[in-house]
Scaffold this motif. Structure first.
Motif, short mmCIF file in Angstrom:
data_model
loop_
_atom_site.label_atom_id
_atom_site.label_comp_id
_atom_site.label_asym_id
_atom_site.label_seq_id
_atom_site.Cartn_x
_atom_site.Cartn_y
_atom_site.Cartn_z
N HIS A 1 0.78 -1.10 -0.14
CA HIS A 1 0.11 -0.04 0.01
C HIS A 1 0.84 1.24 0.18
CE1 HIS A 1 -3.36 -2.32 0.71
NE2 HIS A 1 -2.94 -3.00 1.80
N THR A 2 2.10 1.25 -0.08
CA THR A 2 2.91 2.17 -0.05
C THR A 2 4.22 2.01 -0.76
OG1 THR A 2 4.51 1.53 1.90
CG2 THR A 2 2.46 2.76 2.55
N VAL A 3 5.03 3.18 -1.15
CA VAL A 3 6.21 3.16 -1.50
C VAL A 3 7.22 3.91 -0.60
CG1 VAL A 3 5.76 2.86 -3.80
CG2 VAL A 3 6.39 5.05 -3.05
N ILE A 4 8.60 3.44 -0.50
CA ILE A 4 9.50 4.04 0.21
C ILE A 4 10.85 4.66 -0.66
CG2 ILE A 4 11.26 3.82 2.29
CD1 ILE A 4 9.40 1.27 3.04
N PHE A 5 10.96 5.84 -0.43
CA PHE A 5 12.05 6.28 -1.31
C PHE A 5 13.12 7.24 -0.40
CE2 PHE A 5 8.85 9.59 -1.64
CZ PHE A 5 9.62 10.71 -1.70
N LYS A 6 14.25 7.20 -1.12
CA LYS A 6 15.40 8.21 -0.41
C LYS A 6 15.31 9.51 -1.34
CE LYS A 6 19.78 7.05 -0.99
NZ LYS A 6 21.15 6.33 -0.73
N ASP A 7 15.30 10.66 -0.66
CA ASP A 7 15.11 11.93 -1.44
C ASP A 7 16.63 12.47 -1.50
OD1 ASP A 7 15.76 13.20 1.06
OD2 ASP A 7 13.95 13.83 1.34
N GLU A 8 16.85 13.65 -2.12
CA GLU A 8 18.03 14.34 -2.53
C GLU A 8 18.55 14.52 -1.20
OE1 GLU A 8 17.41 17.80 -4.71
OE2 GLU A 8 16.01 18.45 -3.41
N ASN A 9 18.18 14.86 -0.09
CA ASN A 9 18.73 14.99 1.15
C ASN A 9 19.07 13.87 2.01
OD1 ASN A 9 18.45 17.64 0.97
ND2 ASN A 9 16.37 17.65 1.48
N GLY A 10 18.80 12.65 1.22
CA GLY A 10 19.23 11.36 1.97
C GLY A 10 18.09 10.96 2.97
N GLN A 11 17.09 11.56 3.14
CA GLN A 11 16.00 11.29 3.89
C GLN A 11 15.27 10.10 3.39
OE1 GLN A 11 14.01 14.99 4.99
NE2 GLN A 11 15.43 15.55 6.49
N ILE A 12 14.64 9.07 4.24
CA ILE A 12 13.70 8.18 3.88
C ILE A 12 12.40 8.53 4.04
CG2 ILE A 12 12.89 5.93 4.01
CD1 ILE A 12 15.74 6.18 2.84
N ASN A 13 11.48 8.29 2.89
CA ASN A 13 10.05 8.89 2.91
C ASN A 13 9.21 7.82 2.48
OD1 ASN A 13 10.45 12.14 2.97
ND2 ASN A 13 12.23 11.24 1.63
N GLU A 14 7.89 7.91 3.04
CA GLU A 14 7.07 6.75 2.76
C GLU A 14 5.86 7.38 2.31
OE1 GLU A 14 5.61 2.40 4.42
OE2 GLU A 14 6.49 3.70 5.70
N ILE A 15 5.25 7.17 1.10
CA ILE A 15 4.02 7.45 1.04
C ILE A 15 2.88 6.41 0.55
CG2 ILE A 15 4.83 9.80 -0.01
CD1 ILE A 15 4.71 8.82 -2.97
N GLU A 16 1.78 6.83 0.52
CA GLU A 16 0.51 5.86 -0.04
C GLU A 16 0.42 5.67 -1.47
OE1 GLU A 16 -3.34 6.97 1.49
OE2 GLU A 16 -2.80 6.93 3.35
N ASN A 17 0.28 4.44 -1.76
CA ASN A 17 0.47 4.26 -3.09
C ASN A 17 -0.43 2.98 -3.72
OD1 ASN A 17 2.24 1.98 -5.11
ND2 ASN A 17 2.03 4.19 -5.99
N ASP A 18 -0.88 3.12 -4.98
CA ASP A 18 -1.88 2.20 -5.69
C ASP A 18 -1.04 1.38 -6.69
OD1 ASP A 18 -4.27 2.63 -3.71
OD2 ASP A 18 -4.43 4.49 -5.11
N PHE A 19 -0.39 2.13 -7.65
CA PHE A 19 0.39 1.51 -8.82
C PHE A 19 1.85 2.33 -8.83
CE2 PHE A 19 -4.09 0.69 -9.81
CZ PHE A 19 -3.87 -0.94 -10.43
N VAL A 20 2.81 1.30 -9.21
CA VAL A 20 3.85 1.75 -9.68
C VAL A 20 4.26 1.72 -10.92
CG1 VAL A 20 6.48 1.64 -9.23
CG2 VAL A 20 4.87 1.65 -7.12
N LEU A 21 4.70 2.67 -11.85
CA LEU A 21 5.16 2.35 -13.36
C LEU A 21 6.68 2.60 -13.12
CD1 LEU A 21 2.35 4.09 -15.24
CD2 LEU A 21 2.71 1.78 -15.36
N ALA A 22 7.30 1.40 -13.28
CA ALA A 22 8.75 1.40 -13.37
C ALA A 22 9.43 1.55 -14.80
CB ALA A 22 9.39 0.38 -12.54
#
Length: 322
Positions: free
Chosen positions: A226-247
């Motif tokens: 139900h989420t994705v986890i990504f590292k931003d440009e400051n090196g911080q880890i973020n988690e946001i709600e998500n239904d689909f990922v187009l890689a």
């Protein structure tokens, strides 16, 4: 068993062009194609438009007439499949090439349906079949797609689109305009310079106004149900709600097939070794044509600048036969 002058692996535009050139020079030939005619184009996004104008997509000296400045996927399918019908190109569809081997002066090509022998083999398989995987946890979840066809399934969904190439930008704009909440995760500091010039301002403006969220210098590190986890440009880890990922992180040639055929792969981009003027590989009489020549650097070759490969190859074959 018939011994062909040329066996062509791949029935895309360049494979077709090789067949037309062989036909013109009375060389017996056969195309082996694992899907339909120009199979990669068939799997492109439904409303995709080419960067090139119609005349740059022409093969065999046959005019490509398009009412639009940039032809779309359906026009290209009609054009190339029409050529195959009109010119009665010798092509076997839905037959996958499995192995190329050589004994003496003859090649043996094993497929999912038969075995063939040929004096020369041309590999023109493109690069669209194998996604460039992210290799992160959750990439195999059903909500993750490596190909994009149309926006309608993603209406009113929380979308994450990975990448900033033409396919990623088209998907972001189209899904956003069908009501999706779009977030782009982009490794680089800006939208790719290779994005179509008439589309690039559109995506940049949508990002600037906040209609599409974009995280530059960032990377996806995990996908959950139900989420994705990504590292931003400051090196911080973020988690946001998500239904689909187009890689939409690009695609690569079938390097195992090339290597198992005896072709040397060189450098970080795994460039298949071949002669620049004849397209012959390190295996005598085994040739490459089209975008497969670029290895991982899939932006090096296009239809418009690799059409000439067919003439170079046939010229070399005829020269050797003198």
């Amino acid at each position: 068993m018939e011994i062909l002058d040329i066996l062509i692996i791949g029935g895309g535009p360049i494979g077709l062009n090789c067949a037309l050139e062989a036909q013109k020079n009375n060389l017996t030939h056969l195309i082996i194609e694992k899907g339909t005619i120009v199979n990669s184009l068939y799997h492109y996004p439904l409303y995709m438009r080419f960067f090139s104008t119609a005349e740059k997509l022409e093969i065999g000296g046959i005019p490509f007439i398009s009412p639009a400045p940039k032809p779309g996927r359906q026009e290209a399918l009609e054009y190339y499949q029409g050529i195959a019908r009109q010119k009665q190109v010798n092509i076997n569809l839905y037959e996958k090439a499995l192995k190329v081997s050589k004994t003496g002066d003859l090649f043996k090509v094993e497929t999912s349906k038969a075995i063939y022998k040929a004096k020369n083999v041309i590999i023109s398989t493109g690069f669209y079949d194998i996604p460039n995987l992210m290799n992160i946890p959750g990439e195999n979840l059903p909500k993750v797609k490596h190909y994009y066809t149309e926006p309608y399934p993603y209406a009113q969904q929380k979308m994450v689109i990975v990448g900033s190439s033409n396919s990623a930008v088209d998907a972001a704009l189209e899904t956003y305009r069908k009501g999706a909440e779009v977030t782009m995760i982009i490794r680089h500091s800006e939208i790719s310079k290779n994005v179509k010039y008439w589309v690039k301002p559109d995506i940049e403006n949508r990002i600037a106004e906040g209609s599409i969220n974009a995280h530059f210098n960032s990377e996806l590190v995990e996908i959950t149900e139900h989420t994705v986890i990504f590292k931003d440009e400051n090196g911080q880890i973020n988690e946001i709600e998500n239904d689909f990922v187009l890689a939409l992180t690009g695609y690569i040639p079938d390097f195992d097939f090339l290597k198992n055929s005896g072709i040397d792969l060189q450098g970080d981009c795994l460039n298949p070794l071949h002669h620049q003027e004849t397209m012959e590989t390190n295996v005598p009489n085994l040739y490459l044509a089209g975008v497969v020549c670029g290895g991982k650097d899939t932006h090096q070759w296009f239809i418009e600048n690799s059409r000439i490969h067919s003439e170079m190859i046939i010229k070399n074959i005829l020269y050797k036969d003198k």
